[in-house]
Enzyme design. Sequence first.
Site, PDB file in Angstrom:
ATOM      1  N   ARG A 215       1.089  -1.266  -0.729  1.00 19.13           N
ATOM      2  CA  ARG A 215      -0.121   0.060  -0.051  1.00 19.13           C
ATOM      3  C   ARG A 215       0.841   1.566  -0.434  1.00 19.13           C
ATOM      4  O   ARG A 215       0.267   2.469  -0.037  1.00 19.13           O
ATOM      5  CB  ARG A 215      -0.694   0.333   1.178  1.00 19.13           C
ATOM      6  CG  ARG A 215      -0.070   0.184   2.530  1.00 19.13           C
ATOM      7  CD  ARG A 215      -1.027   0.416   3.628  1.00 19.13           C
ATOM      8  NE  ARG A 215      -0.448  -0.164   4.998  1.00 19.13           N
ATOM      9  CZ  ARG A 215      -0.478   0.409   6.489  1.00 19.13           C
ATOM     10  NH1 ARG A 215      -1.542   1.232   6.366  1.00 19.13           N
ATOM     11  NH2 ARG A 215      -0.055  -0.650   6.825  1.00 19.13           N
ATOM     12  N   ASN A 216       2.024   1.001   0.535  1.00 22.05           N
ATOM     13  CA  ASN A 216       3.301   2.452  -0.269  1.00 22.05           C
ATOM     14  C   ASN A 216       3.737   2.223  -0.982  1.00 22.05           C
ATOM     15  O   ASN A 216       4.289   0.637  -1.761  1.00 22.05           O
ATOM     16  CB  ASN A 216       4.179   1.980   1.054  1.00 22.05           C
ATOM     17  CG  ASN A 216       3.588   3.002   2.568  1.00 22.05           C
ATOM     18  OD1 ASN A 216       2.985   4.217   2.382  1.00 22.05           O
ATOM     19  ND2 ASN A 216       3.687   2.188   3.781  1.00 22.05           N
TER      20      ASN A 216
END
Length: 430
Positions: A215-216
Amino acid sequence: MGHLIPPHGGKGLTCCLLEGAELEAEKKKAEGLKKISISPRVKGDLIMMGIGGFSPLTGFMAKADWKRGCEEFLLEDGTFWPIPVTLDASKEDADSVNTGEEIALYDPEGDEIMATMKVTEKYEMSEAEKTFECEKIFMGEGTATAEEFWKIAKDDHPGVQMVMNQKEINLAGPVKVLSESDYPTKYAGIYMRPEESRKIFEENGWTEVAALQLRNPMHRSHEYLCKIAIEVCDGVFIHSLVGNLKPGDIPAEVRVKCIDTLVKNYFVEDFVVQGGYPLDMRYAGPREGLLHATFRQNYGCSRMIIGRDHAGVGDFYGMFEAQTIFDKIPYSSMEDVCKVPGHALLCKPLKIDWTFYCHKCDGMASLRTCPHSKEDRVLLSGTMLRKGLSEGSEIPDHFGRDEVLEILREYYSGLTEKVEIKLHGAATGK
Ligand SMILES: [Zn+2]
């Protein structure tokens, strides 16, 4: 079928998405039904049920499933499931529909009816029940007591806030999904249905596939985790969240570009498949780690990479709590409980210790392989990277690959509004 791990639940991929004439007929019918507005989280859950990502779920949970799920990680019928998948509605909306009636689930964001549902049960979510859910799902080792948990969770835990802000009534029942929203077009080539990833893995001749949850933007630690997985499995599935994040997080299209660049420059492409899934983050740490393994099994992955503070937020969870939960919950209790074939979770964790770049080791290492001291190590975290880039400060050497940092700098330079990014204990290496 090849030798891939079977979908979770023992029923194959259960897809609620209609197609062709059936879809057109249901869409027409939906126009005449009572419309209930849904939240972004519910929208993501619906699409996952549509494409089989949430197999064997085919609808929103009844109270018995919700309660047993919170307490025992199991559905009422004994199938493993780690997190509530529920549909909330206002009291007014709930009162206006009868049990047995069909309703249309409307997404105000996309101005579209996403699904129809036959209401089989309505149950109240009182303050006490929401509190119960939050304590079961979100309370980790980071807080010792419920009192301590609530003191910080109310303001600082986006998952808790989401549950506490839910409307008063949950509606349960089977769904017929009518749309995948704009994911197939907006994320063409990235957004993938489980049947598609399975097909690719099979064509590659893979059996053991590890999933990396992202998600990063990918930094050196993620790259290292993937490479460890490639050494011990047939291939790796880099699976990015393309649903909603919290303010200050980096949009999916930028993250995808970073992965493309990294794979092109630093991987043997034959061993990597990139995909995206439409869920929102729940920030449930260990429980979400289990959910990640559950739906990755549906996508055809037999291993789920679980590193430090997986799906965590702030300091709510122990650093490796998302790893140890796999030992505590499914495999110890499931043999007794899940007597039906397919009911137990089959996707196993690929546990990897805290990884970093070490100057003395002259490469990537982990707490299990590097004997040196803190001063020799470049501690990497996505939060630190975002903070540094957002403030325009120097990014330490070995933090990310230059090609990737270039893309991120360009993204940040185009931002007009800056969101302050908070660093917590784990991110600062405390
Ligand atoms: Zn070292």
